[in-house]
Design an enzyme around this catalytic site. Structure first.
Site, PDB file in Angstrom:
ATOM      1  N   SER A  64     -54.863  34.772  17.410  1.00  0.00           N
ATOM      2  CA  SER A  64     -54.803  35.552  18.645  1.00  0.00           C
ATOM      3  C   SER A  64     -55.036  34.734  19.916  1.00  0.00           C
ATOM      4  O   SER A  64     -54.400  35.023  20.928  1.00  0.00           O
ATOM      5  CB  SER A  64     -55.746  36.767  18.569  1.00  0.00           C
ATOM      6  OG  SER A  64     -57.040  36.378  18.218  1.00  0.00           O
ATOM      7  N   PHE A  85     -31.623  35.092  15.883  1.00  0.00           N
ATOM      8  CA  PHE A  85     -32.747  34.972  16.817  1.00  0.00           C
ATOM      9  C   PHE A  85     -33.428  36.322  17.020  1.00  0.00           C
ATOM     10  O   PHE A  85     -34.650  36.441  16.992  1.00  0.00           O
ATOM     11  CB  PHE A  85     -32.230  34.416  18.143  1.00  0.00           C
ATOM     12  CG  PHE A  85     -33.260  33.714  18.976  1.00  0.00           C
ATOM     13  CD1 PHE A  85     -34.461  34.325  19.306  1.00  0.00           C
ATOM     14  CD2 PHE A  85     -33.033  32.413  19.451  1.00  0.00           C
ATOM     15  CE1 PHE A  85     -35.410  33.662  20.078  1.00  0.00           C
ATOM     16  CE2 PHE A  85     -33.982  31.754  20.215  1.00  0.00           C
ATOM     17  CZ  PHE A  85     -35.159  32.387  20.538  1.00  0.00           C
ATOM     18  N   MET A  86     -32.600  37.347  17.222  1.00  0.00           N
ATOM     19  CA  MET A  86     -33.163  38.647  17.596  1.00  0.00           C
ATOM     20  C   MET A  86     -33.821  39.386  16.434  1.00  0.00           C
ATOM     21  O   MET A  86     -34.354  40.481  16.631  1.00  0.00           O
ATOM     22  CB  MET A  86     -32.087  39.493  18.261  1.00  0.00           C
ATOM     23  CG  MET A  86     -31.767  38.940  19.641  1.00  0.00           C
ATOM     24  SD  MET A  86     -30.481  39.897  20.464  1.00  0.00           S
ATOM     25  CE  MET A  86     -30.389  39.004  22.035  1.00  0.00           C
ATOM     26  N   ARG A  87     -33.782  38.793  15.257  1.00  0.00           N
ATOM     27  CA  ARG A  87     -34.604  39.344  14.178  1.00  0.00           C
ATOM     28  C   ARG A  87     -36.086  39.070  14.420  1.00  0.00           C
ATOM     29  O   ARG A  87     -36.938  39.675  13.766  1.00  0.00           O
ATOM     30  CB  ARG A  87     -34.177  38.745  12.824  1.00  0.00           C
ATOM     31  CG  ARG A  87     -32.741  39.091  12.433  1.00  0.00           C
ATOM     32  CD  ARG A  87     -32.598  40.579  12.153  1.00  0.00           C
ATOM     33  NE  ARG A  87     -33.486  40.999  11.098  1.00  0.00           N
ATOM     34  CZ  ARG A  87     -33.221  40.891   9.805  1.00  0.00           C
ATOM     35  NH1 ARG A  87     -32.053  40.445   9.421  1.00  0.00           N
ATOM     36  NH2 ARG A  87     -34.096  41.282   8.906  1.00  0.00           N
ATOM     37  N   HIS A  88     -36.385  38.196  15.349  1.00  0.00           N
ATOM     38  CA  HIS A  88     -37.793  37.919  15.688  1.00  0.00           C
ATOM     39  C   HIS A  88     -38.256  38.974  16.683  1.00  0.00           C
ATOM     40  O   HIS A  88     -37.852  38.975  17.835  1.00  0.00           O
ATOM     41  CB  HIS A  88     -37.919  36.502  16.253  1.00  0.00           C
ATOM     42  CG  HIS A  88     -37.613  35.447  15.231  1.00  0.00           C
ATOM     43  ND1 HIS A  88     -38.591  34.771  14.534  1.00  0.00           N
ATOM     44  CD2 HIS A  88     -36.440  34.992  14.735  1.00  0.00           C
ATOM     45  CE1 HIS A  88     -38.029  33.934  13.682  1.00  0.00           C
ATOM     46  NE2 HIS A  88     -36.722  34.047  13.783  1.00  0.00           N
ATOM     47  N   GLU A  96     -26.572  38.983  27.993  1.00  0.00           N
ATOM     48  CA  GLU A  96     -25.258  39.266  28.557  1.00  0.00           C
ATOM     49  C   GLU A  96     -24.595  40.391  27.752  1.00  0.00           C
ATOM     50  O   GLU A  96     -24.717  40.434  26.532  1.00  0.00           O
ATOM     51  CB  GLU A  96     -24.437  37.989  28.390  1.00  0.00           C
ATOM     52  CG  GLU A  96     -23.154  37.938  29.090  1.00  0.00           C
ATOM     53  CD  GLU A  96     -22.491  36.565  28.882  1.00  0.00           C
ATOM     54  OE1 GLU A  96     -23.189  35.608  28.427  1.00  0.00           O
ATOM     55  OE2 GLU A  96     -21.295  36.449  29.150  1.00  0.00           O
ATOM     56  N   ALA A 184     -47.013  31.678  22.652  1.00  0.00           N
ATOM     57  CA  ALA A 184     -47.052  30.462  21.832  1.00  0.00           C
ATOM     58  C   ALA A 184     -47.180  30.770  20.347  1.00  0.00           C
ATOM     59  O   ALA A 184     -46.661  30.034  19.497  1.00  0.00           O
ATOM     60  CB  ALA A 184     -48.204  29.555  22.282  1.00  0.00           C
ATOM     61  N   ARG A 194     -37.324  28.310  11.814  1.00  0.00           N
ATOM     62  CA  ARG A 194     -35.986  27.944  12.283  1.00  0.00           C
ATOM     63  C   ARG A 194     -35.798  26.441  12.467  1.00  0.00           C
ATOM     64  O   ARG A 194     -34.858  26.009  13.135  1.00  0.00           O
ATOM     65  CB  ARG A 194     -35.677  28.691  13.583  1.00  0.00           C
ATOM     66  CG  ARG A 194     -35.760  30.210  13.465  1.00  0.00           C
ATOM     67  CD  ARG A 194     -34.787  30.778  12.429  1.00  0.00           C
ATOM     68  NE  ARG A 194     -34.866  32.249  12.382  1.00  0.00           N
ATOM     69  CZ  ARG A 194     -34.115  32.992  11.591  1.00  0.00           C
ATOM     70  NH1 ARG A 194     -33.233  32.443  10.763  1.00  0.00           N
ATOM     71  NH2 ARG A 194     -34.245  34.306  11.579  1.00  0.00           N
TER      72      ARG A 194
END
Lengths: 240, 240, 240, 240
Positions: A64, A85-88, A96, A184, A194
């Site tokens: 934390s 990426f957007m699975r994170h 866009e 972070a 990744r």
């Protein structure tokens, strides 16, 4: 034929737009547990004497304190990268939109260095170099597909068809652009999954193109938070 | 030329795989605040006498009691739909992978009923019917793009190129499939944003294709949790 | 003096209210990546021949297939336990409210087995048995505090003061009750941090009282998803 | 008797530790959907000519552009406030620990202005002034409880009992301190639920003490992002 200039790129763009992220942030956030209000004295201090604390937090998975940080990146990369990426989910995105604007004909094409051939079995793939023929076949196949797709995209737009309908023909190698904001801790989790790196405690097998994005993000992170980055490396690249 | 049979579909698939979601779940979860341990007495009871409570929770935006529910759907829809879907972060996803399997040539193509022309300005678009010519142009354009793309996909695979590279030519109208698990609160948020409905407190302008998915999910939801669904409707389709 | 019967407990309550969670759920969710629509064939199958797959997912940290599960627990435990519990954000909570109801005088008091003395330094504490004197002092101190607090709580209520004001005197050892719903991935993360167990890859130092709750949740989990539980154990009790 | 000086406070502390949050952040994040890469031109610009855009985003509930912001607060408030606060899951927390440090005897006590008496029924409570007698009774009850609790806390510590055990006697009116980091969207959600304000689209009934915290956070927010704050007000204090 389309009058638009078609661009083929083999790289990705990652720019740090803004950040509020320093090793010191980890220190005061961690200190509040033992020092309460006095932890505020640590705000703004040089973190170099707190290397031990930060290493300890990363090693023992006290995650934390790493969250009180924020980094915003502008990223241009192919759609198939953004899909991964957007699975994170611990992140904020704005991308866009193919519904709100006409998309530009910029397409990703592998560089000659991109390993094209996959060996091994599911879950533990390895990639090796393709032959020059395989490379040529790929480039030709991708270029042709992109050209036909973009031409058909334009045909529909020219006929007055809505952008959101016309764009369905565009391939996932089309470039898109987005802003992503992460702390972070979330970024370390992203990097651990990744990038493929010797010495990682848990091996990961990312697709090379998202790894190209991750590597550029990692550089910014290493510069903004060098002690935290060192701790991440030392602890086997596991997100705390 | 590809020996694979190319399929063009104008619909989407939504199946309820499993659920643990009933109006009663909302009742005992809400009751714990005023009744503590005694709220357990409500577990398994008929919720029909608690319509007032559920309406109150939805109207006043007490959202947490709606979270103790879980619905898992199997969905087949084009990639451009999944791209929007996965922006919803309070959900669990597993999707077919273009890295791990050869993707089948199933492509979305608009039906004749799909409004093809967009009028008005950003943020408040309206869609109206296209002409038969516009429809024909679109179908032709989409079919040609898909055929060329899939042919090139096969060429690369035949040459021994890795699936994850070859797939970059495939268009976002390609069908993919996934499981998604959501609780009722997250689902109501999804429905409020991904359906356009008279009487919604906040108007939404979803792309028709994700709305087609949302409508099918909504039917399952209405059946599983009829009182909650009624409360959602009454409160202007705002997620509590 | 209060006419309410004061209760001192040294245990906690954990009941499984409902669940939609089986090892099979992990299998079809994982299979969609390689089998797409055909993964549905695995729905409802016996997972016993998929032990290898589940072990692989846990070991290599493919966490998402474990998320299509849901377990709801009713928990009664002291407030100081709930304070730690609710730091886990990937979960749904509804708790008894000191604003909406008069709280009952049920208080936690350590059992004779509870190790009372802490040695070692921050980050690596160990606990050892207290002396009988230390135990006696603790019990006396806790009981006195609770009695005085509850008496003052009642005094304020009797004087017509609002519950939400009167309750401020109540100690964190007061029992509260809540429902919590989690998926198996979030639960494994919870267990990895809130139990101290030989053979854990990352050592954790939970307070004993939240560990008592975690242990009871772990029993339910092991019964509902025995193969997943085995995989969790084998992989060093790290949440995938 | 305890040699520690007991402090009773009737206020709370909220300090802005750091922030990366401006109205301009909302503008470029929103613009990427229509302008792609060109949205970067807006980075660093004066947002005053984008009031219309920001109002539109807030009104139509396009929430994601508000997420590329970060505000970190240091907060000292009673435990019962933190209990409510930490139910907000889209935030990062680090708090003082009763396991790792000896807690200081600082306790919350209502001010004379605090309305002590609750009328009306569940879900729509109103609070009215208490009588001087009610206030006196409350202050006396709270002080006595706190003194006895802290004395017993010290007794256990003096006997060598672990801090985590001794602290169980401490009341929820004890002050604690924490850092919390939130983005503007999450903060607006927090404010909409934790303040009672005329003109709110959805009425909220927060406990006064968490509202005192929220009000101080709101001041910082209004100063950092005045246009966004104005849009929040205009749209009925609903989080977009």
């Amino acid at each position: 034929m389309s009058e638009h200039e078609i661009i083929f790129r083999d790289d990705v763009t990652v720019e740090l737009i803004k950040s509020s992220a320093s090793d010191n942030d980890v220190v005061w956030a961690a200190r509040v547990s033992t020092a309460g209000e006095n932890s505020k004295d640590a705000v703004g201090e040089d973190a170099s004497r707190d290397v031990g604390l930060i290493n300890y937090l990363a090693r023992e998975r006290h995650g934390s304190p790493f969250e009180h940080t924020s980094m915003t990146f502008f990223i241009s990369a192919p759609i198939f990268v953004f899909r991964e990426f957007m699975r994170h989910r611990i992140a904020s995105y704005n991308e866009e939109s193919g519904r709100y604007r006409e998309l530009s004909p910029v397409f990703y094409i592998p560089s000659k260095e991109r390993k094209l051939v996959q060996i091994g079995k599911t879950g533990a793939y390895e990639f090796i170099d393709g032959t020059p023929e395989q490379y040529e076949i790929s480039v030709k196949a991708i270029k042709e597909s992109c050209l036909v797709a973009y031409e058909n995209y334009q045909k529909m737009l020219d006929a007055g068809v809505a952008r959101e309908v016309a764009r369905v023909v565009l391939p996932v190698t089309l470039f898109s652009s987005m802003y992503v904001t992460m702390n972070a801790r979330a970024l370390m989790n992203f990097l651990s999954l990744r990038t493929a790196r010797e010495g990682s405690h848990f091996p990961s097998y990312p697709q090379r193109e998202i790894e190209m994005v991750a590597e550029k993000m990692e550089e910014h992170f290493a510069q903004l938070m060098p002690i935290t980055y060192g701790a991440f490396q030392k602890s086997g690249r596991i997100a705390p």
